[in-house]
Enzyme design. Structure first.
Site, PDB file in Angstrom:
ATOM      1  CG  ASP A 126      -1.801  -1.213   1.336  1.00  0.00           C
ATOM      2  OD1 ASP A 126      -2.463  -1.563   0.344  1.00  0.00           O
ATOM      3  OD2 ASP A 126      -1.802  -1.843   2.406  1.00  0.00           O
ATOM      4  CG  HIS A 149      -2.389  -1.542  -8.701  1.00  0.00           C
ATOM      5  ND1 HIS A 149      -2.313  -2.912  -8.646  1.00  0.00           N
ATOM      6  CD2 HIS A 149      -2.646  -1.228  -9.990  1.00  0.00           C
ATOM      7  CE1 HIS A 149      -2.512  -3.413  -9.850  1.00  0.00           C
ATOM      8  NE2 HIS A 149      -2.722  -2.423 -10.682  1.00  0.00           N
TER       9      HIS A 149
END
EC number: 6.3.4.4
Length: 427
Positions: A13, A41
């Site tokens: 992340d 993503h």
């Protein structure tokens, strides 16, 4: 032979999607080489937000070849859902290729993933329940079904029926849950196979030819270094190798064909799920970072745990990846803090520790030793050059560089592609 590997240098992340999207503008080929649709993503194009879980980030560029490499575990249902989103946006999908060697995730993988996690009780490891681990397990014990076998209609039925029989025994006898009906699953996945077949090929040939022709190749990482099955914070890890070493195997190329390794790091630290987190801020400062940074998982929606930048950890991930440069993400989130902290060591049972421990029990005993730096009040989201940044922001960046030992060549000051400061071009 310009080739760049993008790796997350924390727990995932980190903002890899944005940097991959930015660099994909100049790349000819974008390759995913590990993981599955357990990692999300997000890419911002103008005011449009795209969230991908399986597709490479280069799919928004119709002139780029996008490869899902042999090291990926492949969810046909998830893939087709993402393809449908692109088609609705009028985006051509013929530039997507999937290696015939990818192992396929089936519903029984997801069910077993869920049941195993529930059975762990308080010892849960934070799986996304996407079937990733059970699919990799089948791969390792050599019983899995690969995509090239799924699109072979003559053999697929027998292979799937055997797997469903075997998995139903586990689901029904061990977990006392309801199993699957073979014929229904076969019909569904046969339909998927026919839709996907046009994308399937031997992508190792495509990757080799691109590198041989000196095309610009971008290797897209998923998750983060500390989720690596071998080198991460085991057992709170994924089932693949999101480190730089995983790319040659997962894409079917030689290790000497990689020129640069770019580590993506947040200007602070986050983690989703369970596991030790030395610099975690379980207080109003952590809450402020979470809200300002919109720190909620792309795949699960779970709030991410937030903390100060852990230099000890990033120095470790730099070493095991062989990072040649870093991209510092979400620096804008730190605007408005009076004081910022960087962890430059751990205290372990009264002793100073400079290295990241391999054992999570040991890591759990480590207390962060911080250096404090003055913050800045200015809004930096519209700044285009390094020189424009506040002096204290530059001091923060330069301290991270000096401690970790790798140059920060890109700085993100907002979610959009054009909110990126380039200190040195990579392609």
């Amino acid at each position: 032979m310009p080739s760049i590997v993008i790796v997350g240098a924390q727990w995932g992340d980190e903002g890899k999607g944005k940097i991959i999207d930015y660099l994909a503008q100049e790349a000819d080929v974008v390759i995913r080489a590990q993981g599955g649709n357990n990692a999300g993503h997000t890419v911002m194009v103008e005011d449009k937000k795209y969230s991908f879980h399986l597709l490479p980030s280069g799919v928004l560029f119709e002139d780029k070849l996008n490869i899902i490499g042999n090291g990926v575990v492949f969810d046909p249902e998830g893939f087709l859902q993402e393809i449908e989103v692109l088609k609705k946006e009028g985006i051509n999908t013929s530039n997507i290729k999937i290696d015939e060697r990818v192992h396929v995730i089936f519903p029984y993988h997801k069910r077993i993933d869920q049941l195993e996690e529930e059975a762990r009780g308080e010892a849960q490891i934070g799986t996304t329940k996407k079937g990733i681990g059970p699919c990799y397990m089948d791969k390792i014990q050599r019983s899995g079904i690969r995509l090239g076998e799924m699109i072979d209609e003559e053999d697929f039925k027998d292979r799937l029926y055997k797997q469903v029989d075997d998995k139903n025994k586990i689901i029904e006898k061990i977990y006392e849950a309801e199993g699957f009906e073979k014929e229904a699953m076969y019909e569904t996945y046969l339909k998927y196979a026919r839709e996907i077949k046009k994308y399937v090929t031997d992508t190792t040939i495509l990757a080799h030819e691109a590198l041989k022709a000196k095309k610009k190749v971008l290797f897209e990482g998923a998750q983060g270094t500390l989720l690596d099955i071998d080198l991460g914070t085991y057992p709170y890890v994924t089932s693949s190798h999101p480190t730089a070493g995983g790319f040659p195997i997962g894409a079917g190329i030689g290790p000497n064909q990689i020129e640069q390794v770019l580590g993506i790091v947040k200007a602070y630290t986050t983690r989703v799920g369970s596991g030790t987190f030395p610099t975690e801020l379980d207080n109003e400062v952590g809450d402020k970072i979470r809200i300002k940074g919109n720190e909620f998982g792309t795949t699960t929606g779970r709030p991410r745990r937030c903390g100060w930048f852990d230099g000890v950890m990033v120095r470790y991930t730099t070493r095991i990846n062989g990072l040649t440069a870093m991209s510092l993400m979400l620096l804008d989130v730190l605007s408005g803090f009076d004081t910022l902290k960087i962890c430059t060591g751990y205290e372990l049972e009264g002793e100073m520790v400079a290295h990241f421990p391999a054992n999570i029990k040991t890591l759990g005993k480590c207390k962060p030793i911080y250096e404090e730096l003055p913050g800045w009040e200015e809004d930096i989201t519209n700044m285009k050059t390094y020189e424009e940044l506040p002096e204290n922001a530059k001091k923060y960046i330069e301290r991270i560089e000096s401690y970790v030992g790798v140059p920060i060549k890109m700085i993100s000051v907002g979610p959009k592609r054009n909110q990126t400061i380039i200190r040195e071009r990579l392609f």
